[in-house]
Design a protein around this motif. Sequence first.
Motif, PDB file in Angstrom:
ATOM      1  N   ASN A 165      55.152  -8.154  -2.166  1.00  0.00           N
ATOM      2  CA  ASN A 165      55.011  -9.563  -2.509  1.00  0.00           C
ATOM      3  C   ASN A 165      55.429  -9.797  -3.966  1.00  0.00           C
ATOM      4  O   ASN A 165      54.610  -9.756  -4.886  1.00  0.00           O
ATOM      5  N   PRO A 166      56.721 -10.049  -4.193  1.00  0.00           N
ATOM      6  CA  PRO A 166      57.205 -10.245  -5.561  1.00  0.00           C
ATOM      7  C   PRO A 166      56.631 -11.481  -6.236  1.00  0.00           C
ATOM      8  O   PRO A 166      56.613 -11.567  -7.468  1.00  0.00           O
ATOM      9  N   TYR A 167      56.154 -12.445  -5.456  1.00  0.00           N
ATOM     10  CA  TYR A 167      55.634 -13.679  -6.022  1.00  0.00           C
ATOM     11  C   TYR A 167      54.272 -13.445  -6.692  1.00  0.00           C
ATOM     12  O   TYR A 167      54.050 -13.851  -7.832  1.00  0.00           O
ATOM     13  N   VAL A 168      53.367 -12.780  -6.007  1.00  0.00           N
ATOM     14  CA  VAL A 168      52.063 -12.461  -6.597  1.00  0.00           C
ATOM     15  C   VAL A 168      52.208 -11.398  -7.680  1.00  0.00           C
ATOM     16  O   VAL A 168      51.545 -11.448  -8.715  1.00  0.00           O
ATOM     17  N   ASP A 169      53.092 -10.429  -7.454  1.00  0.00           N
ATOM     18  CA  ASP A 169      53.337  -9.385  -8.445  1.00  0.00           C
ATOM     19  C   ASP A 169      53.763 -10.008  -9.778  1.00  0.00           C
ATOM     20  O   ASP A 169      53.316  -9.583 -10.854  1.00  0.00           O
ATOM     21  N   TYR A 170      54.608 -11.030  -9.723  1.00  0.00           N
ATOM     22  CA  TYR A 170      55.079 -11.697 -10.935  1.00  0.00           C
ATOM     23  C   TYR A 170      53.932 -12.425 -11.636  1.00  0.00           C
ATOM     24  O   TYR A 170      53.831 -12.400 -12.873  1.00  0.00           O
TER      25      TYR A 170
END
Length: 313
Positions: free
Chosen positions: A186-191
Amino acid sequence: MLYYSQSWEDTYLLRSIVDVHEVEYYHMVASGGDHAFSLLRHGVSHIHLVDTEHAQIEHVQKKLAALSDPNRDQLFGVHSRQGLLHGGKLESFLKKFAKVFPILLAPGARKQMVQADSKAHRAEVYARRWDTRRFQFLSSLIFSSENVDTKARPPGLIQDKSKKPTQVNYLDQFKEKILAHPLRQNPYVDYIIHGYHKHSRLDYLEGNWTPNSDALMFHHMDMKSYVKDLPRARHMIHASDIMEATDEEFNDDFFEVVDQACKPGSLFLYWEHRYAITVPQSFQNQWTLVQVTENDRVPFYNNFYLWKKQSKD
C-alpha cells in the motif's frame, strides 16, 4: 501551483475495472499522472489526460520524460523525499505529518507494523502500539477537515458554499486501510507514515518500463467542455473528485454531457471526498451503478462510483 505530485487514486482499483470492462477510448483527469501510467503499463494503449491546471499537465509531461532517463529513480525521488513524486501541495502536507509521526508512537512501532504479516497481526500491533490517546488526539487535529481543506486541497474544491460538506473521519479511514493491506502493498499509507515510499513502490515504477511516446495526449481545459466535443463512442470517463468544485446545476449538466457522448458499454467513474454528488434521475435511467469488489487502498475518500451505460433494448 502544483497541487498533486501523485495521483491519490488506487491503481489496483482502476486496473480491476479495465480488466472487466472494455471500451474504445480512455479520458482521465490528469492529476499527478501515476494512475494513467499504471493503466498504460497494464495494457491500455492510449489515454487522454484533461486538466484545468497547466501545472499538473506540465508535471505529468516531466514524469513522462523522466521514465526514459537513466537516473529515473533519482528524478522521481523513489528513495528520498525530493523529486517528481514529492512537490505537490498535498504531498508537502503529508511530509510534514510524517516528520512528527515518530513522536506520536513508541520506538519501533512503525517497524512492527511493516513486519506484521496478516490483518490480525496488524490489528494487534495497532491496538497495542499505535492506538494511544496522544496518537488519536494529534493525528485527528492534524487531519481535521479544516486543516486538510486549507493546507492540502485545491481551493476550488472547497469554495462552493451551496453544498453541505460531509464530515470525514480520516483516522478511522487510515486505520481501515493500514489493517487491510501490508505496508509493502500500500504505497498510499506507506507515504503518509514515512513521507516517501519507504517500503513500497508505485507499480509503474517497478522494473524499467517506459510507455510509447504517443501513449498520452494532453488537453488543458475543463472536463465538461472536453467531453462535450467528444465523438459518440464507448468511452471511459474518469472524473476524479472534480464535481466537488462545482454546484449541482453544473454537475447535472455534466452528467447530461457524459450521457450524450457515450454509447452503451461506456464507463463513468468518480470519487466523493467531502461532498455527496447528486445523480440526476435521467442519468440513472440510462446508466447502472456497478459494484466494484477491489478494496480502495487510499484513506482519503468517502465513496467511489462506477456507472456503466446500458442498452435501451
